[in-house]
Design an enzyme around this catalytic site. Sequence first.
Site, PDB file in Angstrom:
ATOM      1  N   LYS A  27       0.831  -1.207   0.000  1.00  0.00           N
ATOM      2  CA  LYS A  27       0.000   0.000   0.000  1.00  0.00           C
ATOM      3  C   LYS A  27       0.863   1.252   0.000  1.00  0.00           C
ATOM      4  O   LYS A  27       0.568   2.229  -0.708  1.00  0.00           O
ATOM      5  CB  LYS A  27      -0.937  -0.026   1.207  1.00  0.00           C
ATOM      6  CG  LYS A  27      -2.021  -1.100   1.083  1.00  0.00           C
ATOM      7  CD  LYS A  27      -2.719  -1.409   2.384  1.00  0.00           C
ATOM      8  CE  LYS A  27      -3.711  -2.558   2.200  1.00  0.00           C
ATOM      9  NZ  LYS A  27      -4.325  -3.004   3.461  1.00  0.00           N
ATOM     10  N   GLN A  71      -4.801  -1.764   9.620  1.00  0.00           N
ATOM     11  CA  GLN A  71      -4.572  -3.061   9.001  1.00  0.00           C
ATOM     12  C   GLN A  71      -5.131  -4.181   9.884  1.00  0.00           C
ATOM     13  O   GLN A  71      -4.806  -4.281  11.063  1.00  0.00           O
ATOM     14  CB  GLN A  71      -3.069  -3.284   8.769  1.00  0.00           C
ATOM     15  CG  GLN A  71      -2.730  -4.581   8.055  1.00  0.00           C
ATOM     16  CD  GLN A  71      -3.271  -4.609   6.639  1.00  0.00           C
ATOM     17  OE1 GLN A  71      -3.170  -3.646   5.892  1.00  0.00           O
ATOM     18  NE2 GLN A  71      -3.850  -5.744   6.262  1.00  0.00           N
ATOM     19  N   ASP A 120     -11.471   2.433   4.087  1.00  0.00           N
ATOM     20  CA  ASP A 120     -11.824   1.021   3.959  1.00  0.00           C
ATOM     21  C   ASP A 120     -13.310   0.842   3.681  1.00  0.00           C
ATOM     22  O   ASP A 120     -13.744  -0.244   3.284  1.00  0.00           O
ATOM     23  CB  ASP A 120     -11.458   0.261   5.241  1.00  0.00           C
ATOM     24  CG  ASP A 120     -10.195  -0.575   5.065  1.00  0.00           C
ATOM     25  OD1 ASP A 120      -9.804  -0.810   3.904  1.00  0.00           O
ATOM     26  OD2 ASP A 120      -9.611  -0.992   6.073  1.00  0.00           O
TER      27      ASP A 120
END
Length: 386
Positions: free
Chosen positions: A136, A180, A203
């Site tokens: 990422k 995460q 997200d």
Amino acid sequence: DTSPRSLHIPFIATALTPTPHRPIITERSVSIEVSPTTIKIFRLKPALLTSLAATSSRAFVFSARRSPPAVRNIAFQQVTSRSMVATDIDGKAIAAAIRKEIKDEVTALKDQNKVPGLAVILVGSRRDSQTYVRMKKKACEECGIASFGFDYDESVTQEELLAKIAELNADPNVHGILVQLPLPAHLDENAVLDAVHVSKDVDGLHPLNTASLCSTSTHVGATKLNWKDLSSVPFHIACTPQGCIELLDRSGVEMEGKNAVVIGRSNLVGMPVAMLLMHRNATVTIVHSRSQNVPDIVKKADIVVAAVGRAEMVKADWLREGSVVIDVGINSVDDPEAKRGYRLVGDVDYASAKEVVGMITPVPGGVGPMTIAMLLRNTLNGCRRA
């Protein structure tokens, strides 16, 4: 036989839209008259045809170039074997094209003294999580997005984590916050995710973003959203489901009026991708672990999204001929011949399905690259809306 012959058969044509990175697959019907010296194609709109596969009791394969008003330069070959071999939906190529688009838009924002920023919180030392975070950050660097990393030992307290999230919520240079997953067992995952401000929830997992996705806005006076342009939707959409729809769009798959079956009902993929398909006017069925006659249901689908997490569960005989398959699953299976002793497979039996369906995403190289691309897009959108 020198006499003309006429056939009326369905076909799948691969063409190009005005934007070269968007190959289109369209289903049409065509009448073909064949003689020893000529091939006449009726009801075929002039298009740039790079390949044309037709299936019937006798199968034929064509290739052609556009030459309006007629289609000329046609190569004709009769084949005796079955010609329905699926086209791979190349997630790597599509994701790369999207990253290029994002990079161009980020450059334009920088001219306005705006720089999109993504903060990534990593807890613990799981190698897979560390790998995902590195990927990422690398993608951010490629697109010109600022990335901020915050790594914590597995022993971090919930209070420390929530305090950092509150700090990032208030930071105007941060437009997206990613925690995460998974988190260690002593942390309340839901509380941590809910602490991220809805505008920075790249997200797309915040309850308010989920609720917005589930609003159909069909009542009189409701603001209608353009679901054909997900960049224009004014809230964050979960990355993997968004990537699935983008793959369909950029492969020219029409969703409106089609039967779509989603296998799996998770909050991460199954439910949101079903909502996105419904927003595109597909008729959506969700099947899950308690559904009955699942193969029969899947067999009726024009579009199948498999997101169940079971290696090669979906077999070829579940699938309708010519259907489109988006395989979200990524599973490891033992393979003594592989360098690492295992290989990655999806939720669909790819090798057999490829002989039946029209298009399919490979694993790896299909949905996976799209998830990060959509994360970058959400961060860019957050900067735009800030």
